[in-house]
Every structure is written in structure tokens, then in C-alpha cells.
Design a protein around this motif. Structure first.
Motif, PDB file in Angstrom:
ATOM      1  N   PHE A 223       0.843  -1.195   0.000  1.00 43.82           N
ATOM      2  CA  PHE A 223       0.000   0.000   0.000  1.00 43.82           C
ATOM      3  C   PHE A 223       0.877   1.243   0.000  1.00 43.82           C
ATOM      4  CE2 PHE A 223       0.630  -1.440   4.328  1.00 43.82           C
ATOM      5  CZ  PHE A 223       0.955  -0.297   5.028  1.00 43.82           C
ATOM      6  N   ASP A 224       0.297   2.359  -0.480  1.00 43.73           N
ATOM      7  CA  ASP A 224       1.016   3.636  -0.560  1.00 43.73           C
ATOM      8  C   ASP A 224       1.177   4.292   0.799  1.00 43.73           C
ATOM      9  OD1 ASP A 224       1.741   3.956  -3.223  1.00 43.73           O
ATOM     10  OD2 ASP A 224      -0.177   4.817  -3.792  1.00 43.73           O
ATOM     11  N   CYS A 225       0.081   4.411   1.542  1.00 39.00           N
ATOM     12  CA  CYS A 225       0.137   5.040   2.857  1.00 39.00           C
ATOM     13  C   CYS A 225      -1.109   4.677   3.646  1.00 39.00           C
ATOM     14  CB  CYS A 225       0.297   6.557   2.752  1.00 39.00           C
ATOM     15  SG  CYS A 225      -1.163   7.478   2.271  1.00 39.00           S
ATOM     16  N   SER A 226      -1.130   5.074   4.900  1.00 36.76           N
ATOM     17  CA  SER A 226      -2.309   4.880   5.735  1.00 36.76           C
ATOM     18  C   SER A 226      -2.888   6.240   6.084  1.00 36.76           C
ATOM     19  CB  SER A 226      -1.948   4.102   7.008  1.00 36.76           C
ATOM     20  OG  SER A 226      -0.951   4.786   7.725  1.00 36.76           O
ATOM     21  N   GLY A 227      -4.111   6.223   6.570  1.00 41.37           N
ATOM     22  CA  GLY A 227      -4.769   7.469   6.927  1.00 41.37           C
ATOM     23  C   GLY A 227      -6.167   7.211   7.439  1.00 41.37           C
ATOM     24  N   ILE A 228      -6.962   8.282   7.456  1.00 41.43           N
ATOM     25  CA  ILE A 228      -8.327   8.221   7.972  1.00 41.43           C
ATOM     26  C   ILE A 228      -9.313   8.442   6.825  1.00 41.43           C
ATOM     27  CG2 ILE A 228      -9.988   9.234   9.592  1.00 41.43           C
ATOM     28  CD1 ILE A 228      -7.532   7.894  10.905  1.00 41.43           C
ATOM     29  N   LEU A 229     -10.251   7.531   6.687  1.00 44.84           N
ATOM     30  CA  LEU A 229     -11.353   7.658   5.738  1.00 44.84           C
ATOM     31  C   LEU A 229     -12.572   8.047   6.567  1.00 44.84           C
ATOM     32  CD1 LEU A 229     -11.956   7.002   2.659  1.00 44.84           C
ATOM     33  CD2 LEU A 229     -12.910   4.867   3.505  1.00 44.84           C
ATOM     34  N   TYR A 230     -13.256   9.125   6.162  1.00 39.97           N
ATOM     35  CA  TYR A 230     -14.422   9.546   6.938  1.00 39.97           C
ATOM     36  C   TYR A 230     -15.482  10.171   6.039  1.00 39.97           C
ATOM     37  CZ  TYR A 230     -12.469  14.347   7.013  1.00 39.97           C
ATOM     38  OH  TYR A 230     -11.973  15.578   6.675  1.00 39.97           O
ATOM     39  N   VAL A 231     -16.717  10.146   6.529  1.00 35.44           N
ATOM     40  CA  VAL A 231     -17.854  10.721   5.811  1.00 35.44           C
ATOM     41  C   VAL A 231     -18.317  11.939   6.586  1.00 35.44           C
ATOM     42  CG1 VAL A 231     -20.210  10.351   4.981  1.00 35.44           C
ATOM     43  CG2 VAL A 231     -18.550   8.474   4.918  1.00 35.44           C
ATOM     44  N   TYR A 232     -18.414  13.052   5.870  1.00 35.24           N
ATOM     45  CA  TYR A 232     -18.895  14.308   6.460  1.00 35.24           C
ATOM     46  C   TYR A 232     -19.835  14.938   5.448  1.00 35.24           C
ATOM     47  CZ  TYR A 232     -18.842  18.882   8.718  1.00 35.24           C
ATOM     48  OH  TYR A 232     -19.206  20.042   9.342  1.00 35.24           O
TER      49      TYR A 232
ATOM     50  N   TYR B  39     -14.078  11.639   2.661  1.00 33.34           N
ATOM     51  CA  TYR B  39     -12.734  12.224   2.682  1.00 33.34           C
ATOM     52  C   TYR B  39     -11.719  11.158   3.054  1.00 33.34           C
ATOM     53  CZ  TYR B  39     -15.016  16.801   2.968  1.00 33.34           C
ATOM     54  OH  TYR B  39     -15.778  17.913   2.726  1.00 33.34           O
ATOM     55  N   PHE B  40     -10.531  11.299   2.498  1.00 32.40           N
ATOM     56  CA  PHE B  40      -9.391  10.513   2.969  1.00 32.40           C
ATOM     57  C   PHE B  40      -8.277  11.484   3.299  1.00 32.40           C
ATOM     58  CE2 PHE B  40      -5.278   8.505   2.332  1.00 32.40           C
ATOM     59  CZ  PHE B  40      -5.380   7.482   3.258  1.00 32.40           C
ATOM     60  N   LYS B  41      -7.778  11.408   4.533  1.00 34.12           N
ATOM     61  CA  LYS B  41      -6.630  12.208   4.967  1.00 34.12           C
ATOM     62  C   LYS B  41      -5.490  11.240   5.214  1.00 34.12           C
ATOM     63  CE  LYS B  41      -8.489  16.345   7.002  1.00 34.12           C
ATOM     64  NZ  LYS B  41      -8.296  17.315   8.057  1.00 34.12           N
ATOM     65  N   GLY B  42      -4.450  11.347   4.372  1.00 33.65           N
ATOM     66  CA  GLY B  42      -3.342  10.411   4.446  1.00 33.65           C
ATOM     67  C   GLY B  42      -2.106  10.964   5.102  1.00 33.65           C
ATOM     68  N   SER B  43      -1.163  10.071   5.320  1.00 34.78           N
ATOM     69  CA  SER B  43       0.070  10.389   6.023  1.00 34.78           C
ATOM     70  C   SER B  43       1.235  10.684   5.080  1.00 34.78           C
ATOM     71  CB  SER B  43       0.446   9.203   6.926  1.00 34.78           C
ATOM     72  OG  SER B  43       0.616   8.032   6.142  1.00 34.78           O
ATOM     73  N   LYS B  44       0.973  10.817   3.791  1.00 35.91           N
ATOM     74  CA  LYS B  44       2.036  10.969   2.805  1.00 35.91           C
ATOM     75  C   LYS B  44       1.692  12.127   1.862  1.00 35.91           C
ATOM     76  CE  LYS B  44       4.252   8.061  -0.689  1.00 35.91           C
ATOM     77  NZ  LYS B  44       4.215   6.735  -1.315  1.00 35.91           N
ATOM     78  N   PRO B  45       2.691  12.877   1.406  1.00 38.28           N
ATOM     79  CA  PRO B  45       2.406  13.948   0.434  1.00 38.28           C
ATOM     80  C   PRO B  45       1.626  13.418  -0.772  1.00 38.28           C
ATOM     81  CG  PRO B  45       4.666  14.099   1.193  1.00 38.28           C
ATOM     82  CD  PRO B  45       4.114  12.809   1.753  1.00 38.28           C
ATOM     83  N   GLY B  46       0.665  14.200  -1.210  1.00 39.47           N
ATOM     84  CA  GLY B  46      -0.226  13.782  -2.295  1.00 39.47           C
ATOM     85  C   GLY B  46      -1.499  13.124  -1.781  1.00 39.47           C
TER      86      GLY B  46
ATOM     87  N   GLU C  65      -2.807  14.194   1.362  1.00 40.15           N
ATOM     88  CA  GLU C  65      -3.216  15.013   2.498  1.00 40.15           C
ATOM     89  C   GLU C  65      -4.732  15.093   2.623  1.00 40.15           C
ATOM     90  OE1 GLU C  65      -1.002  16.039   0.222  1.00 40.15           O
ATOM     91  OE2 GLU C  65       0.811  16.649   1.283  1.00 40.15           O
ATOM     92  N   GLN C  66      -5.433  15.259   1.506  1.00 46.17           N
ATOM     93  CA  GLN C  66      -6.898  15.242   1.516  1.00 46.17           C
ATOM     94  C   GLN C  66      -7.412  14.917   0.125  1.00 46.17           C
ATOM     95  OE1 GLN C  66      -9.246  17.800   4.009  1.00 46.17           O
ATOM     96  NE2 GLN C  66     -10.545  18.328   2.283  1.00 46.17           N
ATOM     97  N   ILE C  67      -8.106  13.799   0.032  1.00 47.17           N
ATOM     98  CA  ILE C  67      -8.750  13.373  -1.211  1.00 47.17           C
ATOM     99  C   ILE C  67     -10.244  13.349  -0.930  1.00 47.17           C
ATOM    100  CG2 ILE C  67      -8.962  11.536  -2.924  1.00 47.17           C
ATOM    101  CD1 ILE C  67      -6.115  10.638  -2.010  1.00 47.17           C
ATOM    102  N   GLU C  68     -11.038  13.864  -1.865  1.00 44.62           N
ATOM    103  CA  GLU C  68     -12.490  13.944  -1.671  1.00 44.62           C
ATOM    104  C   GLU C  68     -13.221  13.111  -2.718  1.00 44.62           C
ATOM    105  OE1 GLU C  68     -13.867  17.977  -1.563  1.00 44.62           O
ATOM    106  OE2 GLU C  68     -12.254  18.595  -0.213  1.00 44.62           O
ATOM    107  N   PHE C  69     -14.315  12.509  -2.281  1.00 41.43           N
ATOM    108  CA  PHE C  69     -15.193  11.733  -3.155  1.00 41.43           C
ATOM    109  C   PHE C  69     -16.624  12.168  -2.857  1.00 41.43           C
ATOM    110  CE2 PHE C  69     -11.606   9.130  -1.778  1.00 41.43           C
ATOM    111  CZ  PHE C  69     -11.050   8.722  -2.981  1.00 41.43           C
ATOM    112  N   ASP C  70     -17.303  12.732  -3.831  1.00 37.18           N
ATOM    113  CA  ASP C  70     -18.698  13.135  -3.673  1.00 37.18           C
ATOM    114  C   ASP C  70     -19.576  11.883  -3.699  1.00 37.18           C
ATOM    115  OD1 ASP C  70     -21.341  14.073  -4.013  1.00 37.18           O
ATOM    116  OD2 ASP C  70     -20.645  15.839  -5.095  1.00 37.18           O
ATOM    117  N   LEU C  71     -20.364  11.671  -2.661  1.00 38.81           N
ATOM    118  CA  LEU C  71     -21.218  10.483  -2.598  1.00 38.81           C
ATOM    119  C   LEU C  71     -22.206  10.416  -3.766  1.00 38.81           C
ATOM    120  CD1 LEU C  71     -21.929  10.230   1.227  1.00 38.81           C
ATOM    121  CD2 LEU C  71     -20.918   8.449  -0.194  1.00 38.81           C
ATOM    122  N   LYS C  72     -22.564  11.562  -4.331  1.00 39.71           N
ATOM    123  CA  LYS C  72     -23.525  11.579  -5.441  1.00 39.71           C
ATOM    124  C   LYS C  72     -22.919  11.066  -6.743  1.00 39.71           C
ATOM    125  CE  LYS C  72     -25.878  15.572  -3.513  1.00 39.71           C
ATOM    126  NZ  LYS C  72     -26.053  17.010  -3.648  1.00 39.71           N
ATOM    127  N   SER C  73     -21.616  11.205  -6.911  1.00 35.36           N
ATOM    128  CA  SER C  73     -21.016  10.839  -8.197  1.00 35.36           C
ATOM    129  C   SER C  73     -19.875   9.824  -8.112  1.00 35.36           C
ATOM    130  CB  SER C  73     -20.490  12.097  -8.897  1.00 35.36           C
ATOM    131  OG  SER C  73     -19.506  12.738  -8.092  1.00 35.36           O
TER     132      SER C  73
END
Length: 132
Positions: free
Chosen positions: A31-40, A45-52, A54-62
Motif C-alpha cells: 500500500f502507498d500510505c495509511s490514513g483516515i477515511l471519513y464521511v462528512y 474524505y481521505f486524509k493520508g500520512s504521505k504527500p499527495g 493530504e486530503q482526497i475527496e469523493f462526492d457520494l452523489k457521483s
């Protein structure tokens, strides 16, 4: 996890792979890195421990959320994927020979996938209700 917004619907520690890392045959880690996956709200959202990561977003609608299952090239572990407008990311939290389980709550990769699909289904129902 303390830095997450209040009223987060769901949060869990996971591991992530980019498409490039996931599809690679030769690698030193599964795996690339670990982090926190959460729904708000209506965003995963995914907040990871590695550059790139830091915050990835996924819209639940799409977002496209798929069960991948076992991938031998990635440690024979269970995986699910989430695709946003830019890329596909692969998530896991299972155990392996050299990998320990990050969950203290008894979550599994399959369980996380099912919860995210349920959040997405609820968002779809709200969208349908708003159209009527």
C-alpha cells in the motif's frame, strides 16, 4: 482523528493505493500510505500520512464505489475502490503476514465498503425525494 470536524458520520483508519501502485506487479509494500477515511455531509474524505494524500475527496452523489476483493499482488488482502472525477483509489484494512489490523472497533474492509454504499444509497434517496 482529533482534527476531524464535529458530527462526522463515520471514520476509520485504512490503507490506500493509487491506481498506479495498485496495478504494479513489483513493489516493496502492498500500500502507498495509511490514513483516515471519513464521511462528512455528502463527501467521503481521505486524509493520508504521505504527500499527495493530504486530503482526497469523493462526492457520494457521483463517486463510483466498487468491491474489488482479494488481489494477490497486493498481499492477498481484501480491497474496495472509490473513483472520483480524477482517479481511482483502493482501500483496505485487513491483516496480512507483515501487516497488522488498524481497527480497534472490529471493522473489516468489507464492512467499510458496505457502510459507504449505504451512505451513498441514502444520498441517492434524498436526491430522489428532492426531485418529487
Amino acid at each position: 482523528m482529533d482534527s476531524l470536524p464535529e458530527n462526522v458520520s463515520f471514520k476509520v483508519a485504512v490503507r490506500v493505493n493509487s491506481s498506479r501502485k495498485n496495478d504494479s506487479i513489483f513493489k516493496f509494500t502492498g500500500f502507498d500510505c495509511s490514513g483516515i477515511l471519513y464521511v462528512y455531509g455528502e463527501i467521503i474524505y481521505f486524509k493520508g500520512s504521505k504527500p499527495g494524500y493530504e486530503q482526497i475527496e469523493f462526492d457520494l452523489k457521483s463517486a463510483v464505489i466498487n468491491w474489488v476483493g482479494v488481489q494477490a499482488q497486493n498481499g492477498a488482502l481484501q480491497w474496495f475502490s472509490i473513483k472520483n472525477n480524477q482517479d481511482t483509489y483502493y482501500f483496505n484494512m485487513e491483516t496480512g503476514i507483515t501487516i497488522f489490523n488498524l481497527s480497534k472497533s472490529g471493522e473489516s474492509t468489507r464492512n467499510i465498503y458496505e457502510k459507504l454504499k449505504n451512505f451513498q444509497a441514502a444520498t441517492d434517496l434524498e436526491k430522489i425525494g428532492a426531485q418529487n
